[in-house]
Scaffold this active site. Structure first.
Site, mmCIF file in Angstrom:
data_model
loop_
_atom_site.group_PDB
_atom_site.id
_atom_site.type_symbol
_atom_site.label_atom_id
_atom_site.label_comp_id
_atom_site.label_asym_id
_atom_site.label_seq_id
_atom_site.Cartn_x
_atom_site.Cartn_y
_atom_site.Cartn_z
ATOM 1 C CG HIS A 192 -1.788 1.188 1.312
ATOM 2 N ND1 HIS A 192 -2.928 1.302 0.532
ATOM 3 C CD2 HIS A 192 -1.700 2.330 2.012
ATOM 4 C CE1 HIS A 192 -3.500 2.472 0.777
ATOM 5 N NE2 HIS A 192 -2.768 3.115 1.677
ATOM 6 C CG ASP A 196 -5.609 -0.195 2.405
ATOM 7 O OD1 ASP A 196 -5.104 -1.170 1.840
ATOM 8 O OD2 ASP A 196 -6.117 0.760 1.794
HETATM 9 N N1 NHR Z 1 -9.407 -6.161 0.288
HETATM 10 C C1 NHR Z 1 -9.512 -6.333 1.602
HETATM 11 N N2 NHR Z 1 -10.578 -7.000 2.052
HETATM 12 N N3 NHR Z 1 -8.601 -5.859 2.483
HETATM 13 C C2 NHR Z 1 -7.546 -5.157 2.029
HETATM 14 O O1 NHR Z 1 -6.659 -4.697 2.901
HETATM 15 C C3 NHR Z 1 -7.386 -4.909 0.641
HETATM 16 C C4 NHR Z 1 -8.373 -5.449 -0.221
HETATM 17 C C5 NHR Z 1 -8.300 -5.232 -1.604
HETATM 18 C C6 NHR Z 1 -7.290 -4.468 -2.131
HETATM 19 C C7 NHR Z 1 -5.352 -2.948 -1.867
HETATM 20 C C8 NHR Z 1 -5.745 -1.520 -1.460
HETATM 21 C C9 NHR Z 1 -4.564 -0.561 -1.495
HETATM 22 O O2 NHR Z 1 -3.416 -0.971 -1.268
HETATM 23 C C10 NHR Z 1 -6.334 -3.893 -1.282
HETATM 24 C C11 NHR Z 1 -6.362 -4.131 0.097
HETATM 25 C C12 NHR Z 1 -8.588 -0.866 -3.881
HETATM 26 C C13 NHR Z 1 -9.336 0.066 -3.204
HETATM 27 C C14 NHR Z 1 -10.619 0.607 -3.792
HETATM 28 O O3 NHR Z 1 -11.231 1.502 -3.230
HETATM 29 C C15 NHR Z 1 -8.892 0.489 -1.972
HETATM 30 C C16 NHR Z 1 -7.734 -0.034 -1.420
HETATM 31 C C17 NHR Z 1 -6.991 -0.989 -2.117
HETATM 32 C C18 NHR Z 1 -7.416 -1.391 -3.341
HETATM 33 N N4 NHR Z 1 -11.089 0.041 -4.937
HETATM 34 C C19 NHR Z 1 -12.337 0.405 -5.616
HETATM 35 C C20 NHR Z 1 -13.415 -0.672 -5.358
HETATM 36 O O4 NHR Z 1 -14.595 -0.281 -5.392
HETATM 37 C C21 NHR Z 1 -12.157 0.491 -7.105
HETATM 38 C C22 NHR Z 1 -11.136 1.487 -7.529
HETATM 39 C C23 NHR Z 1 -10.708 1.297 -8.975
HETATM 40 O O5 NHR Z 1 -11.093 0.333 -9.640
HETATM 41 O O6 NHR Z 1 -9.906 2.153 -9.432
HETATM 42 O O7 NHR Z 1 -13.095 -1.866 -5.221
HETATM 43 O O8 NHR Z 1 -4.766 0.649 -1.661
HETATM 44 C C1 GAR Z 2 1.694 1.171 -6.470
HETATM 45 O O1 GAR Z 2 2.121 2.411 -5.964
HETATM 46 C C2 GAR Z 2 0.913 0.418 -5.402
HETATM 47 O O2 GAR Z 2 1.426 0.584 -4.120
HETATM 48 C C3 GAR Z 2 -0.422 1.076 -5.508
HETATM 49 O O3 GAR Z 2 -0.632 1.342 -6.883
HETATM 50 C C4 GAR Z 2 0.622 1.371 -7.545
HETATM 51 C C5 GAR Z 2 0.630 0.266 -8.548
HETATM 52 O O4 GAR Z 2 1.733 0.387 -9.388
HETATM 53 N N1 GAR Z 2 -1.450 0.236 -5.013
HETATM 54 C C6 GAR Z 2 -2.639 0.686 -4.722
HETATM 55 O O5 GAR Z 2 -2.913 1.863 -4.736
HETATM 56 C C7 GAR Z 2 -3.631 -0.396 -4.359
HETATM 57 N N2 GAR Z 2 -4.892 0.204 -4.214
HETATM 58 P P1 GAR Z 2 2.234 -0.839 -10.248
HETATM 59 O O6 GAR Z 2 1.019 -1.379 -10.998
HETATM 60 O O7 GAR Z 2 3.213 -0.237 -11.183
HETATM 61 O O8 GAR Z 2 2.822 -1.868 -9.330
#
Ligand code: NHR
Ligand code: GAR
Length: 212
Positions: A109, A145
């Protein structure tokens, strides 16, 4: 050799860093597959060019999160991985999915959690005026997260930074710590025990963890 599956949604530079660590023999794993929820993810092209199997499970062709997660889990489990690695994977995962992979699902993250969970972390860090920012590798739990932290890397925030400059400084650290965390896991040094991280790092963390 242990097997990992990498989940991506876009560029895939963290996936590339993992593949590069494997190519340099710094990370001894079989990357069994790279799976994207977006058919147009650039990382799919990069992975295929390196001979890594790829698959797409498109969230848009599934009616809801449960159906998507079921299809994704079926695809992942076809590769029988020891570890599943979220690398810029952008779909929130259901509790059932996360429980299925408990203790073998990592995410990176782009913030120093618990600061700035969710999206747009670099812009929010700039708006808050923090002086130190970074990235966090954590085990994934149902609470977005908020899973147990494995390793973090810190970078300074500079007065001249815009979102792109700060993101690039953080990303360079992501590419260092994620292969390290995956290596700890596949070497059996990193485990989740009763919801807590147990880590036997072989040496002090590299100085690069706080970068100029
Ligand atoms: N799922 C769970 N249950 N717990 C976590 O800690 C997760 C997870 C899924 C993904 C990555 C996370 C990040 O590192 C991750 C951690 C997507 C969103 C989000 O809001 C938020 C955090 C992360 C990944 N996604 C939207 C949704 O509605 C879509 C956004 C898009 O498609 O651009 O799923 O930040
Ligand atoms: C990275 O900075 C990662 O930490 C972040 O998106 C970028 C992906 O880059 N992840 C998130 O924000 C998950 N929600 P990459 O595709 O080049 O690895």
């Amino acid at each position: 050799m242990k097997k990992i599956v990498i989940l991506i949604s876009g560029r895939g530079s963290n996936m590339e860093a993992l593949l590069a660590a494997v190519a340099r023999e710094e990370l001894s794993v079989e990357v069994a597959a790279v799976i994207s929820n977006r058919p147009d993810a650039k990382g799919l092209v990069t992975a295929a060019a390196q001979g890594v199997p790829t698959a797409v499970v498109d969230h848009k062709t599934h009616a809801g999160r449960e159906a998507f997660d079921a299809a994704l889990a079926a695809c992942i489990d076809g590769y029988t991985p020891d570890l599943v690695v979220l690398a810029g994977f952008m779909r929130i995962l259901t509790e059932g999915f996360v429980r299925h992979y408990e203790g073998r699902l990592l995410n990176i993250h782009p913030s120093l959690l618990p600061a700035f969970p969710g999206l747009h972390t670099h812009q929010r860090a700039l708006e808050e005026g923090v002086r130190i920012h970074g990235c966090t590798v954590h085990f994934v739990t149902p609470a977005l997260d908020h899973g147990p932290v494995v390793v973090q890397a810190a970078v300074p925030v500079c007065d001249s930074d815009d979102e792109a400059a700060l993101a690039a400084r953080v990303l360079a650290q992501e590419h260092i710590v994620y292969p390290l965390a995956v290596r700890w896991f596949v070497e059996g040094r990193l485990r989740l025990v009763d919801g807590r991280v147990m880590l036997n790092a072989e040496r002090a963390l590299p100085a690069a963890l706080v970068s100029p």
